[in-house]
Design a protein around this motif. Sequence first.
Motif, short mmCIF file in Angstrom:
data_model
loop_
_atom_site.label_atom_id
_atom_site.label_comp_id
_atom_site.label_asym_id
_atom_site.label_seq_id
_atom_site.Cartn_x
_atom_site.Cartn_y
_atom_site.Cartn_z
N GLY A 113 0.82 -1.21 0.00
CA GLY A 113 0.00 0.00 0.00
C GLY A 113 0.85 1.26 0.00
N ALA A 114 2.19 1.10 0.18
CA ALA A 114 3.09 2.26 0.15
C ALA A 114 3.25 2.75 -1.29
N TYR A 115 3.58 4.03 -1.42
CA TYR A 115 3.85 4.56 -2.76
C TYR A 115 5.10 3.89 -3.35
N SER A 116 6.01 3.51 -2.48
CA SER A 116 7.23 2.84 -2.96
C SER A 116 6.87 1.49 -3.60
N GLU A 117 5.84 0.84 -3.08
CA GLU A 117 5.40 -0.42 -3.68
C GLU A 117 4.85 -0.14 -5.08
N LEU A 152 13.79 3.23 -4.60
CA LEU A 152 13.76 4.13 -3.43
C LEU A 152 13.43 5.57 -3.83
N PRO A 153 12.61 6.27 -3.03
CA PRO A 153 12.28 7.66 -3.35
C PRO A 153 13.50 8.55 -3.16
N ILE A 154 13.64 9.52 -4.05
CA ILE A 154 14.81 10.40 -3.95
C ILE A 154 14.38 11.87 -3.84
N SER A 204 1.69 10.06 9.29
CA SER A 204 2.16 9.72 7.95
C SER A 204 3.68 9.75 7.91
N HIS A 205 4.21 9.40 6.77
CA HIS A 205 5.63 9.62 6.49
C HIS A 205 5.85 11.14 6.48
N PRO A 206 7.02 11.62 6.91
CA PRO A 206 7.25 13.08 6.91
C PRO A 206 6.96 13.71 5.55
N GLN A 207 7.23 12.99 4.46
CA GLN A 207 6.95 13.53 3.13
C GLN A 207 5.44 13.67 2.92
N GLY A 208 4.68 12.68 3.40
CA GLY A 208 3.22 12.73 3.27
C GLY A 208 2.68 13.94 4.02
N ALA A 210 4.36 16.67 4.80
CA ALA A 210 4.83 17.90 4.14
C ALA A 210 4.02 18.19 2.87
N GLN A 211 3.68 17.14 2.13
CA GLN A 211 2.97 17.34 0.86
C GLN A 211 1.51 17.77 1.06
N CYS A 212 0.99 17.62 2.29
CA CYS A 212 -0.43 17.93 2.54
C CYS A 212 -0.59 19.04 3.57
N ASP A 229 7.46 5.82 9.72
CA ASP A 229 8.42 5.44 8.67
C ASP A 229 7.83 5.40 7.27
N ASN A 230 6.52 5.27 7.15
CA ASN A 230 5.95 5.06 5.82
C ASN A 230 4.45 5.32 5.89
N THR A 231 3.86 5.78 4.78
CA THR A 231 2.43 6.09 4.77
C THR A 231 1.60 4.83 5.03
N ALA A 232 1.99 3.71 4.41
CA ALA A 232 1.20 2.47 4.57
C ALA A 232 1.36 1.92 5.99
N VAL A 274 4.38 14.73 -7.61
CA VAL A 274 5.11 13.58 -8.19
C VAL A 274 6.32 13.26 -7.32
N THR A 275 6.54 11.97 -7.09
CA THR A 275 7.77 11.55 -6.41
C THR A 275 8.64 10.82 -7.43
N ARG A 276 9.91 11.17 -7.41
CA ARG A 276 10.87 10.50 -8.30
C ARG A 276 11.60 9.41 -7.50
O1 LIG Z 1 5.48 6.32 2.68
C1 LIG Z 1 5.40 5.82 1.55
O2 LIG Z 1 4.37 5.31 1.11
C2 LIG Z 1 6.58 5.83 0.72
O3 LIG Z 1 6.65 5.07 -0.21
C3 LIG Z 1 7.67 6.80 1.04
C4 LIG Z 1 7.48 8.15 0.37
C5 LIG Z 1 8.76 9.02 0.53
O4 LIG Z 1 9.71 8.61 1.17
O5 LIG Z 1 8.76 10.11 -0.04
C6 LIG Z 1 7.28 7.95 -1.07
C7 LIG Z 1 6.45 8.70 -1.79
C8 LIG Z 1 5.68 9.81 -1.20
O6 LIG Z 1 6.41 10.97 -1.54
C9 LIG Z 1 5.61 9.73 0.27
C10 LIG Z 1 6.39 8.91 0.97
#
Ligand SMILES: O=C(O)C(=O)C[C@]1(C(=O)O)C=C[C@@H](O)C=C1
Length: 419
Positions: A113-117, A152-154, A204-208, A210-212, A229-232, A274-276
């Motif tokens: 369920g993670a975006y990395s998946e 891996l997200p960069i 959420s993950h810190p990125q999640g 931050a993005q919202c 550690d991760n959104t999922a 978008v995540t790269r």
């Molecule tokens: O938490 C997740 O679902 C991830 O896959 C990690 C992660 C990240 O590290 O940036 C990946 C994409 C999204 O930007 C949010 C979180």
Amino acid sequence: MKVIAPSHLKLMFGSSQPTSRSYPCVQNAQRSDSCGTSRSEWRSTFATLTSKVVTQKTLPMPQVSVGIDHVNGHNRAARVLGMNQKPLSVNDLPPAPMHGGANLRVAYQGAPGAYSEAAACKAYPNYEAVPCDQFEVAFQAVELWIADRAVLPIENSLGGSIHRNYDLLLRHCLHIVGEVQLPVHHCLLALPGVRKEFLTCVMSHPQGLAQCERTLTKLGLNVTRKAVDNTAIAAEHIAANNLRDTAAIASARAADIYGLEILEDGLQDDASNVTRFVMLARDPLVPRTDRPFKTSIVFAHEKGTSVLYKVLSAFAARDISLTKIESRPNHNRPIRLVDDANVGTAKHFEYMFYIDFEASMAEARVQNALSEVRKFTSFLRVLGSYPMDMTPWSPSSSTSHKASSKMNHSYGNVNMAKP
Ligand SMILES: O=C(O)C(=O)C[C@]1(C(=O)O)C=C[C@@H](O)C=C1
């Protein structure tokens, strides 16, 4: 997709082990990472490319047949070599695949369920998933042959760089062999029946988070933010602990998997979020010129930022477009002291500079630019030369995410370990 790890792989090992493979490390006086310099056709190829001005148009290709990525179908090169005694040129090789072959074991950080998946699935549609609890474990899984690739997200278009992975790229010896850009569509998830007004916490993950951030504020929720550690993993945690005052920022697929409801859809502050991600392997990819390539490098210099202009001009002079510059603390030498008897001691911070540019290591202009860069740097390493993700733009939407989640579920019902 098949999950081959019973649960998340955990951090098991101390310092990273260099693999027996080759590394395109181009090092001058200073060794700044854990890469060894074991024998390899690739090492010599990359060292040649970056240690002197290369004038020939083609690479020393017979070397390539040994270091080829068989999984990606490059073994054809070996056959070509056997049949044809002419030296191979770059154009004799099959196109560099955007997507890898079947049944690659792909490590990603997080839970189903993670975006990395989703990124791993986009990069390698027939992959076997190796979920890992930390980014570092994903690196180790590849180095120790538990997985063939890590995804891996960069960086993210709203949240910025994922610094941890920049640092890990340097500490480990894997090669970037591809990139995937994933539209990220966030939802606010909670247990069935929970109402937004009663929430006290959002995880959420810190990125999640931050993005919202702006959208969360606009919604007027009186909630604390909790980074995990991760959104999922946030969604999984809420379901497993029956937390009725907490919501997760995660994907629609995570809602499906963990039995949560979507309270808000499209929570990200900008629709074009978008995540790269980068794909990592033990061996580098054969660089090519028949499709758009990107190259990623990292360098340092003893005189700090003063050489940056010279380095950048090596690319500008050759019309090579830079797509990203990132600086990170130089952990080997974080501070340089400069004494002045009259005014005291200046403390300069020292950096590692990461640069991505739109060109292939197979191009003479890139080889020449790197030869010039090497003159100004005390450490230079090519992290990888790989095909750019050129998939047509489609903004993220919950509908499209759900469609792909259904596709994943059909794998998931068979193979995926559900909680
Ligand atoms: O938490 C997740 O679902 C991830 O896959 C990690 C992660 C990240 O590290 O940036 C990946 C994409 C999204 O930007 C949010 C979180």
